[in-house]
Design a protein around this motif. Structure first.
Motif, short mmCIF file in Angstrom:
data_model
loop_
_atom_site.label_atom_id
_atom_site.label_comp_id
_atom_site.label_asym_id
_atom_site.label_seq_id
_atom_site.Cartn_x
_atom_site.Cartn_y
_atom_site.Cartn_z
N UNK A 1 0.86 -1.18 0.00
CA UNK A 1 0.00 0.00 0.00
C UNK A 1 0.90 1.23 0.00
N UNK A 2 0.61 2.18 -0.89
CA UNK A 2 1.35 3.43 -0.88
C UNK A 2 0.36 4.59 -0.80
N UNK A 3 0.64 5.53 0.08
CA UNK A 3 -0.09 6.80 0.10
C UNK A 3 0.87 7.86 -0.42
N UNK A 4 0.36 8.78 -1.24
CA UNK A 4 1.25 9.75 -1.88
C UNK A 4 0.52 11.05 -2.17
N UNK A 5 1.30 12.11 -2.31
CA UNK A 5 0.75 13.41 -2.69
C UNK A 5 0.66 13.50 -4.21
N UNK A 6 -0.05 14.53 -4.69
CA UNK A 6 -0.24 14.65 -6.13
C UNK A 6 1.06 14.99 -6.85
N UNK A 7 2.09 15.43 -6.12
CA UNK A 7 3.39 15.64 -6.74
C UNK A 7 3.97 14.38 -7.32
N UNK A 8 3.56 13.23 -6.78
CA UNK A 8 4.02 11.94 -7.33
C UNK A 8 3.11 11.48 -8.47
N UNK A 9 1.82 11.29 -8.19
CA UNK A 9 0.98 10.65 -9.19
C UNK A 9 0.70 11.53 -10.41
N UNK A 10 0.84 12.86 -10.25
CA UNK A 10 0.58 13.73 -11.41
C UNK A 10 1.70 13.69 -12.43
N UNK A 11 2.88 13.18 -12.04
CA UNK A 11 4.02 13.13 -12.97
C UNK A 11 4.48 11.71 -13.28
N UNK A 12 4.06 10.74 -12.48
CA UNK A 12 4.41 9.34 -12.72
C UNK A 12 3.11 8.57 -12.95
#
Length: 303
Positions: free
Chosen positions: A187-198
């Motif tokens: 399980x990974x929780x992340x900010x949009x700085x990660x998912x918006x570019x990857x």
């Protein structure tokens, strides 16, 4: 419980890091959370920190050593963070309220429960495949969901969020669970700085093919490269459930020998601890190093 965990936060191209992350655990329950203070509103770093410390405080009070109702806990604790932000703004006579997104996951028994408000995400990966992920509270996701029912006017900025903590109206908090976990689930929780570019498929591939101690840094570094000099803060916290004893990871945590009253947390207890409430990049990096060093030391102890 037995799990491995790894976390990283980077400032990216912003003046300061408004992301916050952390986890807490007792013998029978674990809480993993991330908040992303929102730009365009005052004191985003205070908003994210205050939301997390409210969540952690509630977890410490209620996980004795397990939560009676994880979904109720998540809903109520996240809303409590929202009210803390409103109170903070009122006490300081702020014209606008600090605001933040939040995503939080409770693992208890052999099941995961999670909740989110805004566009910080949770991904559940199993055997190289994406099993579940949260749906952002943005007009983009809303349009994808309701496109055939209520088309959204193109004049809307579809990346804008329609809910968050600290907003004038009651936040929308979506909850999921229980989801039964299998050994090796990540399980990974992340900010949009990660998912918006990857892209999602790259996140899943990286998370599936490497130990957490390699996967999390690789995801974050890839996001920083893709985001460039004006990229957002990038933060990720990943958990592997019941990792095999012979796993390559050195970050395993076992709670089986803990007493019923033991509570461990990497979330700062109070804004007052920093004097001004300002947490700069150096302090964040130092805190993360101390946490990861402590985890490594504990992993070397015989269980």
């Amino acid at each position: 419980m037995r799990f491995s965990v790894y976390q990283i936060s980077r400032k990216g191209g912003r003046e300061k890091n408004e992301d916050r992350m952390g986890y807490c655990y007792t013998r029978d329950s674990g809480l993993f959370a991330l908040a992303d203070g929102m730009g365009g509103h005052p004191e985003g770093e205070v908003a994210s920190q205050l939301a997390l410390q409210t969540l952690a405080g509630a977890f410490q009070r209620e996980a004795k050593p397990a939560l009676k109702s994880p979904l109720r806990f998540l809903q109520e604790a996240i809303l409590a963070g929202h009210h803390q932000l409103l109170r903070y703004a009122t006490e300081r006579s702020l014209v606008d309220t600090p605001r933040t997104t939040i995503v939080a996951c409770v693992i208890q028994g052999n099941a995961a429960y999670w909740a989110h408000c805004g566009d910080s995400r949770l991904y559940l990966v199993r055997d190289g495949a994406l099993m579940q992920r949260t749906r952002d509270h943005s007009y983009t996701e809303l349009q994808e969901t309701l496109a055939h029912v209520v088309p959204i006017d193109a004049r809307f900025n579809r990346s804008v969020l329609f809910t968050c903590l600290g907003s004038p109206g009651k936040p929308v908090v979506d909850t999921v669970g229980p989801i039964n976990l299998q050994p090796g689930d990540r399980i990974v929780v992340c900010s949009d700085g990660l998912w918006s570019t990857v892209p999602d498929e790259e996140i899943v591939d990286i998370l599936s093919s490497r130990p957490l101690s390699d996967a999390v840094p690789e995801m974050v570094e890839r996001a920083l490269r893709n985001g460039g000099s004006h990229g957002d803060n990038v933060t990720a916290l990943a958990v592997e459930w019941e990792a095999p004893e012979d796993t390559d990871s050195t970050l395993g945590i076992s709670t089986r020998s803990l007493g019923e009253d033991v509570f461990a947390s990497t979330i700062q207890a109070s804004l007052a601890d920093t004097g001004t409430g300002d947490l700069d990049e150096a302090e964040i990096e130092r805190s993360i190093r101390e946490i990861n060093d402590a985890i490594r030391r504990s992993s070397r102890k015989p269980r």
